[in-house]
Scaffold this active site. Sequence first.
Site, PDB file in Angstrom:
ATOM      1  N   MET A   1      33.984  -3.771  43.554  1.00  0.00           N
ATOM      2  CA  MET A   1      33.926  -2.684  42.576  1.00  0.00           C
ATOM      3  C   MET A   1      35.259  -2.587  41.818  1.00  0.00           C
ATOM      4  O   MET A   1      35.748  -3.571  41.311  1.00  0.00           O
ATOM      5  CB  MET A   1      33.532  -1.380  43.247  1.00  0.00           C
ATOM      6  CG  MET A   1      32.300  -1.489  44.112  1.00  0.00           C
ATOM      7  SD  MET A   1      30.886  -2.157  43.212  1.00  0.00           S
ATOM      8  CE  MET A   1      29.672  -2.196  44.500  1.00  0.00           C
ATOM      9  N   SER A   2      35.845  -1.401  41.779  1.00  0.00           N
ATOM     10  CA  SER A   2      37.009  -1.194  40.906  1.00  0.00           C
ATOM     11  C   SER A   2      38.323  -1.710  41.471  1.00  0.00           C
ATOM     12  O   SER A   2      39.359  -1.571  40.824  1.00  0.00           O
ATOM     13  CB  SER A   2      37.138   0.285  40.552  1.00  0.00           C
ATOM     14  OG  SER A   2      36.123   0.655  39.653  1.00  0.00           O
TER      15      SER A   2
END
Length: 412
Positions: free
Chosen positions: A101-102
């Site tokens: 993800m981030s």
Amino acid sequence: MEVNADNWQQPPFNRWAYWHIEDILPTQPILRGTGPVRALPAVEALDPLQVNVIRSNGEEATVADVLADTYTDAYVVLQDGGLVAEWYGSEGAADRPHATMSITKSVVGAVAGVLADRGLLDVGRPVVDIVGELAGSGYAGATVRDILDMRSGVRFREDYTDPQSEVRLLSDWLGTRGLYEYLVGLSAETAHGQRFLYRSAESDVLGWVCERVSGTPMAELISTLIWQPMGAEFDAEILCDTVGTAIHDGGLCATARDLARFGQLLLDGGVVPEDGDDGVRTVIGPRWLREAWAVDADARSVFIESPNEVSMPGGWYRNQLWFRPGLFGDVLLCLGIHGQMIHVSRRTRTVCVKFSTWPQAQQPRFMQDTLRAFDAVGGALSGRQRMGDKHRLPGIVSGMTRRSGAGNPGQC
């Protein structure tokens, strides 16, 4: 029901999907090359799972309890570059990439740091001087430094629950017209440089800038500037949109061991051990990380005014990296929704990596309990005395809501 591009972020499908992204969505390879692998020698130490921790609600627990209660898929713990502990759930393995993800944002930020150190990227330069396609957008007048620190004045709401928020609309475009087509349509709502507000679009613009100044796609940039020189053990991959553009804000899939190596690289100031007279090889220029760790009044003042002061009191954001005061000193964090984390403590010389599949993108209690658990692990391994409890309030994990085409929304 089969796992597919519409449901891969939803429980219970995400527990399998996060380990098998390449079977569901388009990706591009990030090659580790043929160079030497940075060793993670096993070290004898206390069992981190048995370390005691006080949860955010005041209850006593062990680290094992916290990891079991927060949908952990894998974890790795290093101290001074040595492997203290690692574990993988039934779907995972040491050689299998997992969606990060981030955390992707921090890796793209490191790419920008290398390009800046080599003189290819001037962080004070206006963004539109590099990417002319953004001249008619809200990014006109913003500098590279503004987007590195998420301080542009562009309107972009990172609201995972509102289907009309910009982050959700961006998700729709990934499977239709593409990432960059969406960015050029964003508008400004305030002056650049005056606020910090976490927004995935900033990282996507940063990735576009890096590709433009180097003339190289992001997968290759990560491979040649970060993955190979840091001594990655395994290939990684990055999700891409419908036209083949890498998703710079949340597309990286990598192994837990290699994320631990990335965390160790950040801990060691951007260098890795190497045979030779100097004994080290510089991957990221040391100034980049020194500036990020060295909080100043300006970085703190804009952070105080942001929603993230609630989740990380005393924290700051710089160069696509999070920082917060921990129980045993300041901690650098790379974060992704659904519970992805790299926790780097300079004072305890520890790196902790966690993969998760939280049922929801944001689980404030899970985040705070994990932070406390990793703080406690570092303190126990190093024998350091705690510096006081700074975690006064529950937090919000920042990340990216993602829709992979025209179906139901997912999160990334």
